[in-house]
Design a protein around this motif. Sequence first.
Motif, PDB file in Angstrom:
ATOM      1  N   GLY A 142       4.449  74.011 -34.060  1.00 28.43           N
ATOM      2  CA  GLY A 142       5.259  74.807 -34.966  1.00 28.43           C
ATOM      3  C   GLY A 142       6.707  74.863 -34.528  1.00 28.43           C
ATOM      4  O   GLY A 142       7.161  74.112 -33.670  1.00 28.43           O
ATOM      5  N   VAL A 143       7.448  75.789 -35.146  1.00 29.89           N
ATOM      6  CA  VAL A 143       8.878  75.942 -34.900  1.00 29.89           C
ATOM      7  C   VAL A 143       9.159  77.327 -34.341  1.00 29.89           C
ATOM      8  O   VAL A 143       8.672  78.330 -34.872  1.00 29.89           O
ATOM      9  CB  VAL A 143       9.695  75.743 -36.197  1.00 29.89           C
ATOM     10  N   ASN A 144       9.921  77.387 -33.265  1.00 28.98           N
ATOM     11  CA  ASN A 144      10.337  78.657 -32.675  1.00 28.98           C
ATOM     12  C   ASN A 144      11.815  78.846 -32.985  1.00 28.98           C
ATOM     13  O   ASN A 144      12.648  78.030 -32.581  1.00 28.98           O
ATOM     14  CB  ASN A 144      10.117  78.624 -31.160  1.00 28.98           C
ATOM     15  N   ASN A 145      12.145  79.901 -33.694  1.00 25.38           N
ATOM     16  CA  ASN A 145      13.522  80.143 -34.115  1.00 25.38           C
ATOM     17  C   ASN A 145      14.278  81.087 -33.194  1.00 25.38           C
ATOM     18  O   ASN A 145      15.398  81.503 -33.502  1.00 25.38           O
ATOM     19  CB  ASN A 145      13.551  80.694 -35.547  1.00 25.38           C
ATOM     20  N   ASP A 146      13.677  81.431 -32.035  1.00 22.46           N
ATOM     21  CA  ASP A 146      14.394  82.261 -31.070  1.00 22.46           C
ATOM     22  C   ASP A 146      15.582  81.492 -30.499  1.00 22.46           C
ATOM     23  O   ASP A 146      15.622  80.257 -30.532  1.00 22.46           O
ATOM     24  CB  ASP A 146      13.478  82.666 -29.908  1.00 22.46           C
ATOM     25  N   LEU A 147      16.536  82.227 -29.934  1.00 22.31           N
ATOM     26  CA  LEU A 147      17.650  81.589 -29.246  1.00 22.31           C
ATOM     27  C   LEU A 147      17.116  80.764 -28.082  1.00 22.31           C
ATOM     28  O   LEU A 147      16.240  81.200 -27.341  1.00 22.31           O
ATOM     29  CB  LEU A 147      18.621  82.647 -28.722  1.00 22.31           C
ATOM     30  N   ALA A 148      17.636  79.559 -27.917  1.00 26.95           N
ATOM     31  CA  ALA A 148      17.201  78.675 -26.832  1.00 26.95           C
ATOM     32  C   ALA A 148      18.350  77.753 -26.470  1.00 26.95           C
ATOM     33  O   ALA A 148      19.276  77.534 -27.261  1.00 26.95           O
ATOM     34  CB  ALA A 148      15.973  77.872 -27.257  1.00 26.95           C
ATOM     35  N   GLN A 149      18.305  77.191 -25.258  1.00 23.38           N
ATOM     36  CA  GLN A 149      19.368  76.308 -24.792  1.00 23.38           C
ATOM     37  C   GLN A 149      18.803  75.318 -23.785  1.00 23.38           C
ATOM     38  O   GLN A 149      17.658  75.445 -23.334  1.00 23.38           O
ATOM     39  CB  GLN A 149      20.498  77.127 -24.172  1.00 23.38           C
ATOM     40  N   GLN A 150      19.609  74.331 -23.408  1.00 17.59           N
ATOM     41  CA  GLN A 150      19.109  73.268 -22.532  1.00 17.59           C
ATOM     42  C   GLN A 150      18.565  73.796 -21.206  1.00 17.59           C
ATOM     43  O   GLN A 150      17.602  73.251 -20.667  1.00 17.59           O
ATOM     44  CB  GLN A 150      20.208  72.235 -22.266  1.00 17.59           C
ATOM     45  N   ILE A 151      19.178  74.852 -20.658  1.00 16.02           N
ATOM     46  CA  ILE A 151      18.722  75.354 -19.357  1.00 16.02           C
ATOM     47  C   ILE A 151      17.335  75.983 -19.436  1.00 16.02           C
ATOM     48  O   ILE A 151      16.725  76.278 -18.402  1.00 16.02           O
ATOM     49  CB  ILE A 151      19.724  76.367 -18.753  1.00 16.02           C
ATOM     50  N   ASP A 152      16.821  76.169 -20.645  1.00 20.08           N
ATOM     51  CA  ASP A 152      15.472  76.715 -20.805  1.00 20.08           C
ATOM     52  C   ASP A 152      14.384  75.649 -20.652  1.00 20.08           C
ATOM     53  O   ASP A 152      13.200  75.981 -20.499  1.00 20.08           O
ATOM     54  CB  ASP A 152      15.322  77.374 -22.181  1.00 20.08           C
ATOM     55  N   ILE A 153      14.771  74.388 -20.702  1.00 20.15           N
ATOM     56  CA  ILE A 153      13.773  73.314 -20.653  1.00 20.15           C
ATOM     57  C   ILE A 153      13.022  73.311 -19.321  1.00 20.15           C
ATOM     58  O   ILE A 153      11.794  73.222 -19.284  1.00 20.15           O
ATOM     59  CB  ILE A 153      14.432  71.949 -20.911  1.00 20.15           C
ATOM     60  N   TYR A 154      13.770  73.396 -18.239  1.00 25.25           N
ATOM     61  CA  TYR A 154      13.173  73.359 -16.896  1.00 25.25           C
ATOM     62  C   TYR A 154      12.104  74.434 -16.711  1.00 25.25           C
ATOM     63  O   TYR A 154      10.937  74.111 -16.402  1.00 25.25           O
ATOM     64  CB  TYR A 154      14.312  73.477 -15.880  1.00 25.25           C
ATOM     65  N   PRO A 155      12.413  75.734 -16.900  1.00 24.74           N
ATOM     66  CA  PRO A 155      11.368  76.745 -16.721  1.00 24.74           C
ATOM     67  C   PRO A 155      10.236  76.640 -17.740  1.00 24.74           C
ATOM     68  O   PRO A 155       9.097  77.008 -17.443  1.00 24.74           O
ATOM     69  CB  PRO A 155      12.117  78.072 -16.847  1.00 24.74           C
ATOM     70  N   THR A 156      10.532  76.128 -18.919  1.00 23.76           N
ATOM     71  CA  THR A 156       9.480  75.965 -19.934  1.00 23.76           C
ATOM     72  C   THR A 156       8.449  74.933 -19.487  1.00 23.76           C
ATOM     73  O   THR A 156       7.239  75.150 -19.594  1.00 23.76           O
ATOM     74  CB  THR A 156      10.083  75.543 -21.290  1.00 23.76           C
ATOM     75  N   ILE A 157       8.931  73.802 -18.965  1.00 23.14           N
ATOM     76  CA  ILE A 157       8.022  72.754 -18.506  1.00 23.14           C
ATOM     77  C   ILE A 157       7.194  73.240 -17.323  1.00 23.14           C
ATOM     78  O   ILE A 157       5.980  72.994 -17.238  1.00 23.14           O
ATOM     79  CB  ILE A 157       8.798  71.477 -18.132  1.00 23.14           C
ATOM     80  N   LEU A 158       7.832  73.963 -16.394  1.00 22.17           N
ATOM     81  CA  LEU A 158       7.074  74.504 -15.260  1.00 22.17           C
ATOM     82  C   LEU A 158       5.993  75.461 -15.738  1.00 22.17           C
ATOM     83  O   LEU A 158       4.891  75.504 -15.188  1.00 22.17           O
ATOM     84  CB  LEU A 158       8.016  75.205 -14.283  1.00 22.17           C
ATOM     85  N   ASP A 159       6.304  76.234 -16.761  1.00 21.33           N
ATOM     86  CA  ASP A 159       5.326  77.153 -17.341  1.00 21.33           C
ATOM     87  C   ASP A 159       4.168  76.369 -17.957  1.00 21.33           C
ATOM     88  O   ASP A 159       2.988  76.702 -17.770  1.00 21.33           O
ATOM     89  CB  ASP A 159       6.010  78.020 -18.402  1.00 21.33           C
ATOM     90  N   MET A 160       4.485  75.295 -18.647  1.00 28.05           N
ATOM     91  CA  MET A 160       3.461  74.495 -19.322  1.00 28.05           C
ATOM     92  C   MET A 160       2.504  73.820 -18.343  1.00 28.05           C
ATOM     93  O   MET A 160       1.326  73.633 -18.652  1.00 28.05           O
ATOM     94  CB  MET A 160       4.120  73.440 -20.221  1.00 28.05           C
ATOM     95  N   ILE A 161       3.001  73.462 -17.159  1.00 25.45           N
ATOM     96  CA  ILE A 161       2.125  72.778 -16.198  1.00 25.45           C
ATOM     97  C   ILE A 161       1.466  73.757 -15.226  1.00 25.45           C
ATOM     98  O   ILE A 161       0.738  73.353 -14.318  1.00 25.45           O
ATOM     99  CB  ILE A 161       2.896  71.703 -15.402  1.00 25.45           C
ATOM    100  N   GLY A 162       1.734  75.053 -15.418  1.00 25.32           N
ATOM    101  CA  GLY A 162       1.084  76.055 -14.590  1.00 25.32           C
ATOM    102  C   GLY A 162       1.668  76.209 -13.202  1.00 25.32           C
ATOM    103  O   GLY A 162       0.970  76.623 -12.277  1.00 25.32           O
ATOM    104  N   TYR A 163       2.946  75.907 -13.031  1.00 25.26           N
ATOM    105  CA  TYR A 163       3.596  76.013 -11.724  1.00 25.26           C
ATOM    106  C   TYR A 163       3.845  77.491 -11.405  1.00 25.26           C
ATOM    107  O   TYR A 163       4.510  78.192 -12.165  1.00 25.26           O
ATOM    108  CB  TYR A 163       4.921  75.251 -11.749  1.00 25.26           C
ATOM    109  N   LYS A 164       3.338  77.956 -10.278  1.00 23.26           N
ATOM    110  CA  LYS A 164       3.401  79.381  -9.950  1.00 23.26           C
ATOM    111  C   LYS A 164       4.343  79.719  -8.785  1.00 23.26           C
ATOM    112  O   LYS A 164       4.581  80.888  -8.507  1.00 23.26           O
ATOM    113  CB  LYS A 164       1.999  79.900  -9.607  1.00 23.26           C
TER     114      LYS A 164
END
Length: 218
Positions: A104-126
């Motif tokens: 789907g589409v997320n319309n919240d504010l987002a920017q390039q610096i959010d990519i790094y923590p998002t990917i870590l979240d997706m792979i379960g990095y704790k």
Amino acid sequence: LDKKKSPFFASVFTVSSHEPYVVPKKYKNKFREGGVPIHKCAEYTDYSLKQFFNEAKKEAWFNNTIFVFVADHCNQIYYDEFQKPINRYAVPIIIYKPNSNLVGVNNDLAQQIDIYPTILDMIGYKKPFRSWGRSLLDTKTSTPFVINSTGTIYQFSRGNYICTFDGTNAIGFYDKDDKALKTNLIAHRNAEMNTLELNCKAFIQDYMNRVVDQKLAN
């Protein structure tokens, strides 16, 4: 990519959508010119991605891979909406993971610096890590925001307002939907605006201090 040992990280930076907006000669007549020169390059990019995924999906690593597509900055403008000061900095961020429930589409504010923590979240990095961004999957502990600079003025968006900041003080507050920055509300400052200015100052100060003092890792 097939020669890399999994898990791996790979990146590709394309310049076909940059001036002078030239596509390979063998595709010269395949794509429409469109309203601005970059349009044919956008069609070429779309075509190229189709070819890439047609091949990538045959590989063993495909189903266990997160694909991220993002622009480094905006480019030629065709639609009037993106002539507005805030929208001039709008770029797409697309994250794709095969067989994922994140669709789907997320319309919240987002920017390039959010990519790094998002990917870590997706792979379960704790483990602890340093980032100025936030996970786009985290809707409970982080507040969406965006900061950019025109070269002379910072633009900080969060909550109900957009703050313009000259490096020392806020010089304007605008409704979050006032992308053209037409109506300055600074004469009617409220508590949220004051907090927004403070957040903007804190972000810039932390960024500058960590760069100068070489403390980017912690």
